[in-house]
Design a protein around this motif. Sequence first.
Motif, PDB file in Angstrom:
ATOM      1  N   UNK A 172     -53.678-114.934 100.588  1.00  0.00           N
ATOM      2  CA  UNK A 172     -53.329-116.070 101.438  1.00  0.00           C
ATOM      3  C   UNK A 172     -53.932-117.373 100.916  1.00  0.00           C
ATOM      4  N   UNK A 173     -54.729-117.255  99.861  1.00  0.00           N
ATOM      5  CA  UNK A 173     -55.325-118.441  99.269  1.00  0.00           C
ATOM      6  C   UNK A 173     -56.701-118.788  99.803  1.00  0.00           C
ATOM      7  N   UNK A 174     -57.303-117.902 100.581  1.00  0.00           N
ATOM      8  CA  UNK A 174     -58.621-118.168 101.154  1.00  0.00           C
ATOM      9  C   UNK A 174     -59.723-117.585 100.277  1.00  0.00           C
ATOM     10  N   UNK A 175     -60.819-118.332 100.116  1.00  0.00           N
ATOM     11  CA  UNK A 175     -61.966-117.862  99.344  1.00  0.00           C
ATOM     12  C   UNK A 175     -62.709-116.800 100.142  1.00  0.00           C
ATOM     13  N   UNK A 176     -62.909-115.644  99.538  1.00  0.00           N
ATOM     14  CA  UNK A 176     -63.588-114.539 100.223  1.00  0.00           C
ATOM     15  C   UNK A 176     -65.035-114.387  99.774  1.00  0.00           C
ATOM     16  N   UNK A 177     -65.324-114.723  98.518  1.00  0.00           N
ATOM     17  CA  UNK A 177     -66.680-114.584  97.980  1.00  0.00           C
ATOM     18  C   UNK A 177     -66.852-115.572  96.846  1.00  0.00           C
ATOM     19  N   UNK A 178     -68.035-116.147  96.739  1.00  0.00           N
ATOM     20  CA  UNK A 178     -68.333-117.088  95.652  1.00  0.00           C
ATOM     21  C   UNK A 178     -69.561-116.613  94.909  1.00  0.00           C
ATOM     22  N   UNK A 179     -69.390-116.449  93.595  1.00  0.00           N
ATOM     23  CA  UNK A 179     -70.499-116.067  92.726  1.00  0.00           C
ATOM     24  C   UNK A 179     -70.871-117.308  91.923  1.00  0.00           C
ATOM     25  N   UNK A 180     -72.054-117.858  92.167  1.00  0.00           N
ATOM     26  CA  UNK A 180     -72.392-119.146  91.581  1.00  0.00           C
ATOM     27  C   UNK A 180     -73.658-119.166  90.749  1.00  0.00           C
ATOM     28  N   UNK A 181     -73.929-118.092  90.002  1.00  0.00           N
ATOM     29  CA  UNK A 181     -75.183-118.025  89.259  1.00  0.00           C
ATOM     30  C   UNK A 181     -75.094-118.566  87.831  1.00  0.00           C
ATOM     31  N   UNK A 182     -73.887-118.851  87.334  1.00  0.00           N
ATOM     32  CA  UNK A 182     -73.790-119.420  85.995  1.00  0.00           C
ATOM     33  C   UNK A 182     -74.232-120.883  86.017  1.00  0.00           C
ATOM     34  N   UNK A 183     -74.950-121.302  84.960  1.00  0.00           N
ATOM     35  CA  UNK A 183     -75.461-122.668  84.888  1.00  0.00           C
ATOM     36  C   UNK A 183     -74.421-123.653  84.371  1.00  0.00           C
ATOM     37  N   UNK A 184     -73.402-123.150  83.685  1.00  0.00           N
ATOM     38  CA  UNK A 184     -72.331-123.999  83.170  1.00  0.00           C
ATOM     39  C   UNK A 184     -70.993-123.332  83.456  1.00  0.00           C
ATOM     40  N   UNK A 185     -69.912-123.928  82.982  1.00  0.00           N
ATOM     41  CA  UNK A 185     -68.585-123.459  83.325  1.00  0.00           C
ATOM     42  C   UNK A 185     -68.349-121.988  83.020  1.00  0.00           C
ATOM     43  N   UNK A 186     -67.727-121.282  83.970  1.00  0.00           N
ATOM     44  CA  UNK A 186     -67.325-119.894  83.742  1.00  0.00           C
ATOM     45  C   UNK A 186     -66.055-119.905  82.913  1.00  0.00           C
TER      46      UNK A 186
END
Length: 221
Positions: free
Chosen positions: A108-122
Amino acid sequence: MEVVEEQAPQWARAAEDDAAPPRANNIYIAKARVDAVCYDASDDTLVVASSELDGNYWTGGLEFVARCDLSERASVHLTCGAADCCLVGPGLAAVARDDGDVVVYDREGFARETFGEHDRGARCVAVEGECVARRVASGSADATVKLWTADRSASLATLAGHEDAVAGVAWVGHGLVASGSRDGAVKLWDPRLAEPCVATRTFESGVCAVACLGARGVAAG
């Protein structure tokens, strides 16, 4: 992006007869430059990740498209570019974003989980197995590979050893991960070991992608 139907023999015959190219309704025009595509067989949906330079800044998008008629089912506007995507479960796609986050979106286009441990672009993301929400590997411009699962936002392991951005990751079976970097190295990792890098192959130029060949090994380019 051109979608080739499974019922393609008539196209092959037409090509032999120098006939017209595939019908226009088999071409989906994305909103921006397409960076990655994955397919969700659970509901016959294509997931299209794209990026676009808007002035001095990159923006991006994620589009969920019905394969049968190429109609858009849902879309997400991103405030950064999208470098890669993969399916992490039925109706769930993980997107590697230029801001360093890897975000899991539902159909549906909704964010379910965010993994944000990278210091620069994934830069890349790959799932272990297909549509089973197993472990996920993501590579980044911070020169690391991180392992995590689609239902938690904390990493299981960090694999460090590359000297430049990691541009490709792939699971190669038996819990092993392959990574390719712009430093020209392809590394094989066993995250269960205290020294997880078990093999390195170095090339003269940067590596942009890796793929598992099953028992035949790993392809890189």
